[in-house]
Design an enzyme around this catalytic site. Sequence first.
Site, mmCIF file in Angstrom:
data_model
loop_
_atom_site.group_PDB
_atom_site.id
_atom_site.type_symbol
_atom_site.label_atom_id
_atom_site.label_comp_id
_atom_site.label_asym_id
_atom_site.label_seq_id
_atom_site.Cartn_x
_atom_site.Cartn_y
_atom_site.Cartn_z
ATOM 1 C CG ASP A 27 75.005 32.864 37.396
ATOM 2 O OD1 ASP A 27 75.783 32.679 36.442
ATOM 3 O OD2 ASP A 27 75.378 32.760 38.582
HETATM 4 C C1 BGC Z 1 78.600 31.852 37.854
HETATM 5 C C2 BGC Z 1 78.730 33.339 37.625
HETATM 6 C C3 BGC Z 1 79.523 33.607 36.377
HETATM 7 C C4 BGC Z 1 78.879 32.898 35.214
HETATM 8 C C5 BGC Z 1 79.586 33.137 33.889
HETATM 9 C C6 BGC Z 1 78.158 31.117 36.614
HETATM 10 O O1 BGC Z 1 78.257 29.736 36.783
HETATM 11 O O2 BGC Z 1 77.688 31.629 38.911
HETATM 12 O O3 BGC Z 1 79.327 33.950 38.734
HETATM 13 O O4 BGC Z 1 79.608 34.987 36.152
HETATM 14 O O5 BGC Z 1 78.887 31.503 35.473
HETATM 15 O O6 BGC Z 1 80.811 32.521 33.825
#
Ligand code: BGC
Length: 742
Positions: free
Chosen positions: A269
Amino acid sequence: MGNAATITSVPSQADVAARVEAILGPMSLADKIGQLVQIGGADFMPGPKPEDVIRGGGAGSVLWLNDTKKFNELQKIAVEESPSKIPLLFALDVIHGYRTIFPVPLAMAASWDPDTAEQAQAVAAKEARAAGLHWTFGPMLDIARDVRWGRIVEGAGEDPVLGAAMAAAQVRGFQGPYPGAPDHVIACAKHFAGYGAADGGRDYDPVFLPEAQLRNVYFPPFKAAVDAGVGTFMSAYMDLNNVPAAGNPWLLREVLRGEWGFRGFVISDAFAVGNLVIQHFARDNRDAAFRALSAGLDMDMASGAYLENLAGLVEDGTLDEAIIDAAVRPVLTLKVQMGLFEHPYVDEDLLDQVVALPEHRDASRQAAQRSMVLLRNEGGLLPLSKDLKHVAVIGPVADSMEATEGSWMVFGHQPAAVTVLEGIRAKLPDARVDYAPGPEIRRDYPSFFEDFEPGKKKPAQTPEAAEAAFQTAVETAQGADLVIMVLGETDLMAGEAASRGSIDLPGRQEELLKTVVALGKPVVLVLLNGRPLSINWAAEHVPAILEAWEPGTEGGHAVADILFGDANPGGKLPVTFPRSGGHAPLYYARTLTHQPEDHFMYRSRYWDSPTTPLYPFGFGLSYTTFEIGNLKLSASQMKVGESLTVTADVTNTGSVAGDEVVQLYIHQRFGSDSRPMRELKGFERVPLQPGETKTVTFELGPDQLTYWSSSLGQWVQDAAPFDVWVGSDSQATLHAEFEVVA
Ligand code: BGC
């Protein structure tokens, strides 16, 4: 420039593998590491410009960029100027639509119709691919049983069987028949795993889940995504049993690859590799990079830890280059499958043609209709007559495009939804439709997403202005023959970093509702929200309540279709509605206590409120009535490993066509472990004309009856007696029983 969406034949796995080896062979260590790095393309990112990083071979993928022209510019740098000339993968969160926004995933799950979810994500994929994106960070597959957790809106709710069905459907929708199919994007199953069980429902907080709970409840949607061929996985942020998911070899190597045979790649993530230091797991960024990659995390999203440290780790002998090669292979495989080496660019004129397709809006409107749940309809107030002369539409989300489209728009998206107010006005062209928003609603603490979206931050209403808005709303309601209250949450009240302690209607909405109801007019309540809300008062005093969730671009039309009877609601709750945030987590599939409800010493679990749900899992009404009967089992006894068939008849006993979701639940009466008092094991959404009867068939065998046992530390199918219920929600009473023998 060639169009990326025109691959004519599907290369065989062996061809792809040979191609990948041929690309990998001559690559330098630095080139390989670059393929494991995803960088942010947004202006808010600190550090060197994306162009420079790409030119230097320091990135294999870009996220947080949503600009077709810029995609081609960056791609040109990658394929012409970078040392390896390997094309980039462009990734973005396309969660429930790219330009045509569909209902939020929780709403799509409320359709109990995997085909609806599949079609929605196919449209999203087509638009996203036309924009030049290759990869979406969806579907989000986290089971969520705590309604305080904001990200409940992004998933399919509380149940593993419904969640698994929605998971597979969304993967098929995004990816199409095979990874790299034209007009489709690669999907990413996230966030692996357990994220929805954060302590107290607080986003990102640690998770403690026993293995049985993970395997029986939290893993099934992820396993279903692997079986459906999902191309990539994203690890979760939080500590899982004290090991952060991004550095968790049990999750990423043993379970995902070892047991499930996943062959794609895993991305962290955002910033999660570097966060291993903040989480007091890794000593420093170098240690973080080493432990994440060793754990099976292939690509570093935006933390920079891989780019800075992997080469040094290989050079000093800490890390075997073979581990890097193993991580690079699936990344290259995806790029080959996507046809990027032949067609790295996107046709810059395509997007406008694709987003203009009327069938996209039609699909969104239908999905929204199918996802809405009728919670109450006393005296058959709904559907409303189109002959109404004077209607008042009241509430802070009634004319909000943001609340209608909901959380998780793609980067830079301009809201363009038909609001509920507009939908009602369109449905009643000759009536007088007055509108008043009432006092504004806002978060006590702003969302960090407001920083990314210009214009999002607005000064707060003064108490005087709020009071004036309240009075105007009451006066507006007073003049009308019927009042439609549209209450709930705004887009940033659910979603990431959007957890709540209370699940009451925010702000003065309930007070306004009570004041309007006291006027004595017929009142309909439409809810726009990303999570269950504790609408206890409304559930007793407002005759008609429609849960419309965050219904998307065509949401206002869809709400009006339902309110005025052009569509019959058939959605069912994918999550229990508790009576208070303090009751969370509350879910139907719990095990029995030693003092169950029929026990002579039963005391309610709380002395200040009933423990029962406000609305149970699986619940939803219709404008027609259904009868479910004639429950039959093909056998009353079977051996471990055998299967039997359950059938039941469902009849539309009312006078209009409608859909009933027939649900099958089981309970194992004793065994190696205590088993939940009910577990969903099958469902089918059945459309029925008035008077029509259909037979629904379910299978019960080892797939449904095997579970991970805490006592035994392994999968088991017990010999035991079972209850079966078939009905229209998780409190179904139509009952039968069977026995599994050794
Ligand atoms: C979120 C993810 C997301 C990623 C990219 C993160 O803060 O937890 O779900 O895919 O950002 O935007």
